[in-house]
Design a protein around this motif. Sequence first.
Motif, PDB file in Angstrom:
ATOM      1  N   THR A  34       0.751  -1.395   0.069  1.00 57.46           N
ATOM      2  CA  THR A  34       0.365  -0.236   0.126  1.00 57.46           C
ATOM      3  C   THR A  34       0.815   1.363  -0.158  1.00 57.46           C
ATOM      4  OG1 THR A  34       0.197   0.304   2.574  1.00 57.46           O
ATOM      5  CG2 THR A  34      -1.566  -0.659   1.596  1.00 57.46           C
ATOM      6  N   ALA A  35       0.261   2.102  -0.125  1.00 50.43           N
ATOM      7  CA  ALA A  35       0.523   3.802  -0.650  1.00 50.43           C
ATOM      8  C   ALA A  35       0.428   4.952  -0.682  1.00 50.43           C
ATOM      9  CB  ALA A  35       1.953   3.450  -1.567  1.00 50.43           C
ATOM     10  N   ARG A  36       0.708   5.822  -0.373  1.00 51.97           N
ATOM     11  CA  ARG A  36       0.001   6.819  -0.342  1.00 51.97           C
ATOM     12  C   ARG A  36      -0.826   7.138  -1.141  1.00 51.97           C
ATOM     13  NH1 ARG A  36       2.679  11.897   3.086  1.00 51.97           N
ATOM     14  NH2 ARG A  36       4.440  11.454   1.975  1.00 51.97           N
ATOM     15  N   ASN A  37       0.452   7.348  -2.735  1.00 49.87           N
ATOM     16  CA  ASN A  37       0.446   7.867  -3.357  1.00 49.87           C
ATOM     17  C   ASN A  37       0.703   6.890  -4.912  1.00 49.87           C
ATOM     18  OD1 ASN A  37       1.737   8.704  -6.163  1.00 49.87           O
ATOM     19  ND2 ASN A  37       2.413  10.666  -5.464  1.00 49.87           N
ATOM     20  N   GLU A  38      -0.223   6.371  -5.765  1.00 51.08           N
ATOM     21  CA  GLU A  38      -0.890   5.736  -6.291  1.00 51.08           C
ATOM     22  C   GLU A  38       0.078   5.612  -7.160  1.00 51.08           C
ATOM     23  OE1 GLU A  38      -4.743   5.120  -6.983  1.00 51.08           O
ATOM     24  OE2 GLU A  38      -4.504   3.143  -8.052  1.00 51.08           O
ATOM     25  N   ALA A  39       0.634   6.071  -8.214  1.00 49.53           N
ATOM     26  CA  ALA A  39       1.827   6.799  -9.195  1.00 49.53           C
ATOM     27  C   ALA A  39       2.218   5.202  -8.277  1.00 49.53           C
ATOM     28  CB  ALA A  39       2.094   7.220 -10.131  1.00 49.53           C
ATOM     29  N   LYS A  40       2.834   5.745  -6.873  1.00 48.99           N
ATOM     30  CA  LYS A  40       4.101   5.771  -6.593  1.00 48.99           C
ATOM     31  C   LYS A  40       4.591   3.974  -6.141  1.00 48.99           C
ATOM     32  CE  LYS A  40       6.545   9.774  -4.685  1.00 48.99           C
ATOM     33  NZ  LYS A  40       6.367  10.125  -3.162  1.00 48.99           N
ATOM     34  N   GLY A  41       3.502   3.932  -6.024  1.00 53.46           N
ATOM     35  CA  GLY A  41       2.794   2.485  -5.511  1.00 53.46           C
ATOM     36  C   GLY A  41       2.543   0.802  -6.391  1.00 53.46           C
ATOM     37  N   GLN A  42       2.458   1.907  -7.617  1.00 52.62           N
ATOM     38  CA  GLN A  42       1.624   0.954  -8.952  1.00 52.62           C
ATOM     39  C   GLN A  42       3.007   0.604  -9.117  1.00 52.62           C
ATOM     40  OE1 GLN A  42      -0.977  -0.536  -9.882  1.00 52.62           O
ATOM     41  NE2 GLN A  42      -3.011   0.909  -9.325  1.00 52.62           N
ATOM     42  N   ALA A  43       4.284   1.804  -9.442  1.00 47.12           N
ATOM     43  CA  ALA A  43       5.079   1.378  -9.922  1.00 47.12           C
ATOM     44  C   ALA A  43       5.930   0.403  -8.960  1.00 47.12           C
ATOM     45  CB  ALA A  43       5.964   2.730 -10.357  1.00 47.12           C
ATOM     46  N   ALA A  44       5.320   0.819  -7.536  1.00 50.72           N
ATOM     47  CA  ALA A  44       6.813  -0.225  -6.956  1.00 50.72           C
ATOM     48  C   ALA A  44       6.187  -1.424  -6.819  1.00 50.72           C
ATOM     49  CB  ALA A  44       6.178   0.279  -5.765  1.00 50.72           C
ATOM     50  N   VAL A  45       5.173  -1.645  -7.592  1.00 47.30           N
ATOM     51  CA  VAL A  45       4.378  -3.172  -7.833  1.00 47.30           C
ATOM     52  C   VAL A  45       5.068  -3.936  -9.251  1.00 47.30           C
ATOM     53  CG1 VAL A  45       2.367  -4.207  -8.624  1.00 47.30           C
ATOM     54  CG2 VAL A  45       2.516  -3.240  -6.438  1.00 47.30           C
ATOM     55  N   GLU A  46       5.462  -2.807  -9.938  1.00 46.73           N
ATOM     56  CA  GLU A  46       5.861  -3.213 -11.344  1.00 46.73           C
ATOM     57  C   GLU A  46       7.264  -3.759 -11.379  1.00 46.73           C
ATOM     58  OE1 GLU A  46       3.759  -3.723 -14.357  1.00 46.73           O
ATOM     59  OE2 GLU A  46       1.821  -3.637 -12.918  1.00 46.73           O
ATOM     60  N   GLU A  47       7.815  -2.931 -10.644  1.00 50.02           N
ATOM     61  CA  GLU A  47       9.278  -3.835 -10.057  1.00 50.02           C
ATOM     62  C   GLU A  47       9.611  -4.810  -9.789  1.00 50.02           C
ATOM     63  OE1 GLU A  47      11.525   0.009  -8.358  1.00 50.02           O
ATOM     64  OE2 GLU A  47      12.647  -1.740  -7.660  1.00 50.02           O
ATOM     65  N   LEU A  48       8.063  -5.262  -8.597  1.00 46.88           N
ATOM     66  CA  LEU A  48       8.348  -6.693  -7.708  1.00 46.88           C
ATOM     67  C   LEU A  48       8.143  -7.439  -9.262  1.00 46.88           C
ATOM     68  CD1 LEU A  48       7.230  -5.209  -4.365  1.00 46.88           C
ATOM     69  CD2 LEU A  48       9.837  -6.035  -5.107  1.00 46.88           C
ATOM     70  N   LYS A  49       7.055  -6.886  -9.550  1.00 40.35           N
ATOM     71  CA  LYS A  49       6.473  -8.085 -11.086  1.00 40.35           C
ATOM     72  C   LYS A  49       8.150  -8.555 -11.924  1.00 40.35           C
ATOM     73  CE  LYS A  49       1.874  -7.083 -10.793  1.00 40.35           C
ATOM     74  NZ  LYS A  49       0.929  -6.941 -11.280  1.00 40.35           N
ATOM     75  N   LYS A  50       8.529  -7.756 -11.787  1.00 35.52           N
ATOM     76  CA  LYS A  50       9.922  -7.879 -13.013  1.00 35.52           C
ATOM     77  C   LYS A  50      10.401  -8.871 -12.500  1.00 35.52           C
ATOM     78  CE  LYS A  50      10.443  -3.040 -14.259  1.00 35.52           C
ATOM     79  NZ  LYS A  50      10.712  -2.134 -14.617  1.00 35.52           N
ATOM     80  N   LEU A  51      10.898  -9.058 -11.192  1.00 35.67           N
ATOM     81  CA  LEU A  51      11.014 -10.243 -10.262  1.00 35.67           C
ATOM     82  C   LEU A  51      10.588 -11.371 -10.271  1.00 35.67           C
ATOM     83  CD1 LEU A  51      12.151  -7.879  -7.493  1.00 35.67           C
ATOM     84  CD2 LEU A  51      13.892  -8.957  -9.744  1.00 35.67           C
ATOM     85  N   GLY A  52       9.669 -11.118 -11.055  1.00 36.95           N
ATOM     86  CA  GLY A  52       8.829 -12.566 -10.667  1.00 36.95           C
ATOM     87  C   GLY A  52       7.617 -13.444  -9.688  1.00 36.95           C
ATOM     88  N   LEU A  53       7.548 -12.111  -8.561  1.00 35.05           N
ATOM     89  CA  LEU A  53       6.893 -11.799  -7.318  1.00 35.05           C
ATOM     90  C   LEU A  53       5.160 -11.029  -8.107  1.00 35.05           C
ATOM     91  CD1 LEU A  53       9.574 -10.303  -5.007  1.00 35.05           C
ATOM     92  CD2 LEU A  53       8.621 -12.454  -4.957  1.00 35.05           C
ATOM     93  N   GLN A  54       4.671 -11.612  -6.971  1.00 26.71           N
ATOM     94  CA  GLN A  54       3.101 -10.883  -7.381  1.00 26.71           C
ATOM     95  C   GLN A  54       2.276 -10.089  -6.147  1.00 26.71           C
ATOM     96  OE1 GLN A  54       1.733 -11.769 -10.635  1.00 26.71           O
ATOM     97  NE2 GLN A  54       3.575 -12.530 -10.861  1.00 26.71           N
ATOM     98  N   PRO A  55       3.023  -9.505  -5.980  1.00 20.11           N
ATOM     99  CA  PRO A  55       2.519  -8.347  -5.048  1.00 20.11           C
ATOM    100  C   PRO A  55       0.980  -7.921  -5.328  1.00 20.11           C
ATOM    101  CG  PRO A  55       4.102  -7.208  -5.075  1.00 20.11           C
ATOM    102  CD  PRO A  55       4.008  -8.356  -6.024  1.00 20.11           C
ATOM    103  N   ARG A  56       0.565  -6.967  -4.342  1.00 23.66           N
ATOM    104  CA  ARG A  56      -1.206  -6.851  -5.094  1.00 23.66           C
ATOM    105  C   ARG A  56      -1.520  -5.129  -4.854  1.00 23.66           C
ATOM    106  NH1 ARG A  56      -6.541 -10.144  -4.516  1.00 23.66           N
ATOM    107  NH2 ARG A  56      -5.459 -12.139  -5.011  1.00 23.66           N
ATOM    108  N   PHE A  57      -1.839  -3.748  -5.261  1.00 29.39           N
ATOM    109  CA  PHE A  57      -1.806  -2.601  -4.238  1.00 29.39           C
ATOM    110  C   PHE A  57      -3.054  -2.175  -4.374  1.00 29.39           C
ATOM    111  CE2 PHE A  57      -2.319   2.079  -5.541  1.00 29.39           C
ATOM    112  CZ  PHE A  57      -0.938   2.489  -4.666  1.00 29.39           C
ATOM    113  N   HIS A  58      -2.742  -1.660  -2.912  1.00 33.03           N
ATOM    114  CA  HIS A  58      -3.889  -0.990  -2.584  1.00 33.03           C
ATOM    115  C   HIS A  58      -3.825   0.506  -2.481  1.00 33.03           C
ATOM    116  CE1 HIS A  58      -8.238   0.569  -0.905  1.00 33.03           C
ATOM    117  NE2 HIS A  58      -8.669  -0.905  -1.941  1.00 33.03           N
TER     118      HIS A  58
END
Length: 282
Positions: A34-58
Amino acid sequence: MMSRVAVVTGGNKGIGFAIVKGLCEQFDGIVYLTARNEAKGQAAVEELKKLGLQPRFHQLDVTDDSSVDTFKQYISDIHGGLDVLVNNAAIAFKHNSLDPFSYQASETIKVNYFGLVRVCKALFPLLRDHARVVNLSSSAGHLSRIQGDELKARLASLTLTEDDLSQIMRDLINAAQTNTHRELGWANNVYSASKVAVSALTRIQQRAFDEDARKDIAVNSVHPGLVETDMTSHRAHLTPERGARAPLYLAFLTKNTNIKGKYVWHNNIIVDWINDPLPGPY
Ligand SMILES: NC(=O)c1ccc[n+]([C@@H]2O[C@H](COP(=O)([O-])OP(=O)(O)OC[C@H]3O[C@@H](n4cnc5c(N)ncnc54)[C@H](OP(=O)(O)O)[C@@H]3O)[C@@H](O)[C@H]2O)c1
């Protein structure tokens, strides 16, 4: 079977991001960054997805009632409960900040203490048996940071309630407006004050869980080490992954652990919050 669910606040960068990463690698369930800033949170999720991980964002801003309520409702509707909560989000003004002390006091305590209280009030009713809560404190959050003996005794008291503590923190904010906070026993460091309050709150929260009908809920506060992040202007020696070590240890405490309501150092050692001197190294 319902999936197990973990939530990290302030997960878009720094230690919070590393905690999300560690949870994604080791937690048997769904992990919310989770993050207060949606764009920063989504970007962080994308970074982890590149490592093959599957976090969800809210989205989650710990200072915003409606953001916290929306998230609580979402977790309740989708998952019906929560197993791990890591209260990581916080702020710290820089030493050379030109913002008035009164402003630094109200902002810091608003985010670091009252924000954490808000998230806990909303999400604690969702915690399931054996849930683990990790409150990010600091070496600055040890009771020895408090100067006044009377204030120290109040904070250490086993009869201190959450309402008492919140009033103590409101009194600090008010005193900071007139630069009289030292008369109440506080040092000139509101970040430290906010983290002492987080550790004091942790003890109160555990006492409540001990009386709760739900089984074996553990909440601990932790000093993650001096970690190279934006908060420290990257002038520290530990990596965020190393900073995540003790928070992850506390998130994964085994069933029926006796590590409850404790103050834990970055090497996973329990430090007596009242009587022990601060161990080194930071
Ligand atoms: N770094 C250290 O050496 C150190 C030492 C002791 C304790 N700690 C504690 O460890 C935790 C993480 O620190 P860090 O060094 O990783 O800090 P950081 O790099 O500054 O990251 C802080 C995180 O908290 C988020 N945040 C701030 N205000 C928020 C709000 N209102 N709602 C939701 N999220 C919010 C930030 O979001 P934005 O990106 O939107 O600002 C960011 O994601 C903090 O509790 C800190 O006090 C750190």
